[in-house]
Write a protein that holds these residues in place. Structure first.
Motif, PDB file in Angstrom:
ATOM      1  N   GLY A 138     -25.979  -8.196  12.886  1.00 25.01           N
ATOM      2  CA  GLY A 138     -25.873  -7.968  14.315  1.00 25.01           C
ATOM      3  C   GLY A 138     -24.911  -6.842  14.628  1.00 25.01           C
ATOM      4  O   GLY A 138     -24.948  -5.776  14.001  1.00 25.01           O
ATOM      5  N   GLU A 139     -24.039  -7.083  15.595  1.00 27.93           N
ATOM      6  CA  GLU A 139     -23.085  -6.068  16.005  1.00 27.93           C
ATOM      7  C   GLU A 139     -22.053  -5.792  14.911  1.00 27.93           C
ATOM      8  O   GLU A 139     -21.769  -6.636  14.073  1.00 27.93           O
ATOM      9  CB  GLU A 139     -22.371  -6.500  17.284  1.00 27.93           C
ATOM     10  CG  GLU A 139     -23.284  -6.626  18.497  1.00 27.93           C
ATOM     11  CD  GLU A 139     -22.516  -7.001  19.745  1.00 27.93           C
ATOM     12  OE1 GLU A 139     -21.277  -7.213  19.658  1.00 27.93           O
ATOM     13  OE2 GLU A 139     -23.145  -7.087  20.819  1.00 27.93           O
ATOM     14  N   ASP A 140     -21.482  -4.577  14.954  1.00 28.39           N
ATOM     15  CA  ASP A 140     -20.419  -4.223  14.026  1.00 28.39           C
ATOM     16  C   ASP A 140     -19.222  -5.156  14.217  1.00 28.39           C
ATOM     17  O   ASP A 140     -18.961  -5.646  15.323  1.00 28.39           O
ATOM     18  CB  ASP A 140     -19.953  -2.792  14.263  1.00 28.39           C
ATOM     19  CG  ASP A 140     -21.034  -1.762  13.988  1.00 28.39           C
ATOM     20  OD1 ASP A 140     -22.140  -2.150  13.579  1.00 28.39           O
ATOM     21  OD2 ASP A 140     -20.765  -0.567  14.198  1.00 28.39           O
ATOM     22  N   VAL A 141     -18.483  -5.380  13.131  1.00 30.82           N
ATOM     23  CA  VAL A 141     -17.251  -6.172  13.191  1.00 30.82           C
ATOM     24  C   VAL A 141     -16.125  -5.310  12.611  1.00 30.82           C
ATOM     25  O   VAL A 141     -16.180  -4.900  11.447  1.00 30.82           O
ATOM     26  CB  VAL A 141     -17.361  -7.489  12.402  1.00 30.82           C
ATOM     27  CG1 VAL A 141     -16.049  -8.268  12.503  1.00 30.82           C
ATOM     28  CG2 VAL A 141     -18.530  -8.330  12.907  1.00 30.82           C
ATOM     29  N   ILE A 142     -15.126  -5.014  13.444  1.00 33.19           N
ATOM     30  CA  ILE A 142     -13.986  -4.215  12.998  1.00 33.19           C
ATOM     31  C   ILE A 142     -13.332  -4.884  11.787  1.00 33.19           C
ATOM     32  O   ILE A 142     -13.245  -6.115  11.708  1.00 33.19           O
ATOM     33  CB  ILE A 142     -12.979  -4.049  14.153  1.00 33.19           C
ATOM     34  CG1 ILE A 142     -13.619  -3.246  15.291  1.00 33.19           C
ATOM     35  CG2 ILE A 142     -11.710  -3.360  13.674  1.00 33.19           C
ATOM     36  CD1 ILE A 142     -12.759  -3.177  16.537  1.00 33.19           C
ATOM     37  N   ASP A 143     -12.862  -4.061  10.843  1.00 28.66           N
ATOM     38  CA  ASP A 143     -12.309  -4.585   9.588  1.00 28.66           C
ATOM     39  C   ASP A 143     -11.172  -5.585   9.796  1.00 28.66           C
ATOM     40  O   ASP A 143     -10.947  -6.454   8.953  1.00 28.66           O
ATOM     41  CB  ASP A 143     -11.788  -3.439   8.717  1.00 28.66           C
ATOM     42  CG  ASP A 143     -12.905  -2.676   8.031  1.00 28.66           C
ATOM     43  OD1 ASP A 143     -14.062  -3.112   8.113  1.00 28.66           O
ATOM     44  OD2 ASP A 143     -12.615  -1.627   7.421  1.00 28.66           O
ATOM     45  N   GLY A 144     -10.428  -5.459  10.898  1.00 26.81           N
ATOM     46  CA  GLY A 144      -9.313  -6.369  11.132  1.00 26.81           C
ATOM     47  C   GLY A 144      -9.720  -7.750  11.582  1.00 26.81           C
ATOM     48  O   GLY A 144      -8.865  -8.628  11.713  1.00 26.81           O
ATOM     49  N   TYR A 145     -11.030  -7.942  11.806  1.00 28.89           N
ATOM     50  CA  TYR A 145     -11.514  -9.236  12.287  1.00 28.89           C
ATOM     51  C   TYR A 145     -12.268  -9.963  11.168  1.00 28.89           C
ATOM     52  O   TYR A 145     -12.650  -9.379  10.158  1.00 28.89           O
ATOM     53  CB  TYR A 145     -12.403  -9.055  13.512  1.00 28.89           C
ATOM     54  CG  TYR A 145     -11.606  -8.681  14.745  1.00 28.89           C
ATOM     55  CD1 TYR A 145     -11.312  -9.634  15.706  1.00 28.89           C
ATOM     56  CD2 TYR A 145     -11.123  -7.387  14.920  1.00 28.89           C
ATOM     57  CE1 TYR A 145     -10.567  -9.306  16.837  1.00 28.89           C
ATOM     58  CE2 TYR A 145     -10.372  -7.043  16.035  1.00 28.89           C
ATOM     59  CZ  TYR A 145     -10.099  -8.006  16.992  1.00 28.89           C
ATOM     60  OH  TYR A 145      -9.347  -7.679  18.090  1.00 28.89           O
ATOM     61  N   VAL A 146     -12.461 -11.269  11.374  1.00 31.58           N
ATOM     62  CA  VAL A 146     -13.048 -12.130  10.358  1.00 31.58           C
ATOM     63  C   VAL A 146     -14.281 -12.797  10.942  1.00 31.58           C
ATOM     64  O   VAL A 146     -14.427 -12.910  12.159  1.00 31.58           O
ATOM     65  CB  VAL A 146     -11.993 -13.178   9.907  1.00 31.58           C
ATOM     66  CG1 VAL A 146     -11.567 -14.071  11.064  1.00 31.58           C
ATOM     67  CG2 VAL A 146     -12.473 -14.006   8.740  1.00 31.58           C
ATOM     68  N   GLY A 147     -15.185 -13.230  10.063  1.00 28.72           N
ATOM     69  CA  GLY A 147     -16.389 -13.898  10.535  1.00 28.72           C
ATOM     70  C   GLY A 147     -17.194 -14.467   9.388  1.00 28.72           C
ATOM     71  O   GLY A 147     -16.713 -14.566   8.251  1.00 28.72           O
TER      72      GLY A 147
END
Length: 301
Positions: A138-147
């Motif tokens: 899906g959408e991009d996730v900035i490296d500083g975030y988790v998922g």
């Protein structure tokens, strides 16, 4: 051995691969620290840094792994993490339980013969990977975030000798990693560990057609365990996600029903906070670890 030095600042299905690898190949990722190596001395603090999309937690990669397709699992064995001879720990104005009244400060921490020197205290380092994962669909996730793709899990068990399993959601998986810490306590209370440039050596593999919703970590030896890693904006959201996935995986190998599995988890599984420096906007990251059950076979695989 291929060496990957390209840096990206988000997990994205649109990232151009830095290189292509085949299952079984050994790779080396050359990483910057989480500040993109911009805190050059203790006069530079996080107050002056742009910590947005292209400023924080750069990750080396991504690597397109041949044969990895959506519905598969990417397997990553961590062979070694070599760190630089100096790292940085820093505070900011919004991260961690004691942020109020804590000023911006940067401290350089020398690393000598495997020991960190913090003021007059020395302690052994335990190099770990803070950011590692595959691209979301899906959408991009900035490296500083988790998922659910991995990302900034900040799990201090992600170190030499461990194995990770990631859901593959885009062709090639697009593996990337960075944000190495020479040392970090569970929770990462002030929001940083000993942030440090590093060289990470791993082997990649592909497990075909296996359902996995969250990253899983495997440790080895007499005390070997399986850990489901999950995240959420609050604790209850994160622990529910991890518990549901662990329950599902345990039911698959044991044949137990949901209630027996839930009771067993309460007896033998531990909830451990990986990164919880609230009220930072980054989600809380945790893991639930459970002993290996040799009579039933592997949790993933």
């Amino acid at each position: 051995m291929q060496i990957i030095q390209d840096q990206v600042y988000a997990f994205s299905k649109n990232n151009k691969p830095a290189t292509t690898a085949v299952p079984g190949e050994v790779l080396q990722f050359v990483t910057k620290d989480c500040f993109s190596n911009r805190i050059t001395d203790e006069t530079v603090t996080m107050a002056t840094l742009d910590y947005g999309y292209d400023g924080a937690n750069p990750a080396a990669g991504p690597v397109y792994v041949e044969g990895a397709q959506p519905g598969d699992v990417l397997v990553v064995d961590i062979y070694n993490i070599e760190v630089a001879d100096e790292g940085t720990v820093a505070t900011d104005d919004h991260c961690g339980p004691l942020f109020e009244g804590t000023p911006y400060r940067s401290k350089k921490v020398p690393i000598v013969d495997g020991m960190a020197q913090f003021n007059e205290v020395k302690f052994p380092i335990n190099p770990m990977i803070g950011v590692i994962g595959t691209a979301p669909d899906g959408e991009d996730v900035i490296d500083g975030y988790v998922g659910a793709h991995g990302g900034n899990m900040d799990n201090h068990l992600i170190t030499k000798g461990t194995r990770l399993y990631f859901p593959v959601r885009v062709p090639g998986a697009l593996l990337q990693m960075g944000d190495v810490h020479a040392a970090m306590g569970d929770g990462e209370l002030c929001g940083t560990g000993i942030e440090i440039p590093a060289r990470i050596t791993v082997r990649v593999g592909v497990l075909k057609n296996f359902e996995l919703h969250w990253p899983v970590l495997e440790t080895f030896g007499p005390e070997g365990r399986w850990y489901v890693n999950a995240s959420g904006q609050e604790y209850n959201e994160a622990v529910m996600a991890a518990a549901k996935e662990l329950q599902r995986l345990l039911m698959r190998i044991t044949g137990w029903d949901a209630t027996d599995t839930y009771m067993y988890m309460s007896l033998q599984s531990d909830v451990e906070i990986s990164q919880g420096c609230k009220p930072c906007e980054v989600q809380l990251s945790l893991r639930i670890g459970t002993p290996k059950l040799s009579q039933f076979g592997p949790l993933v695989g």
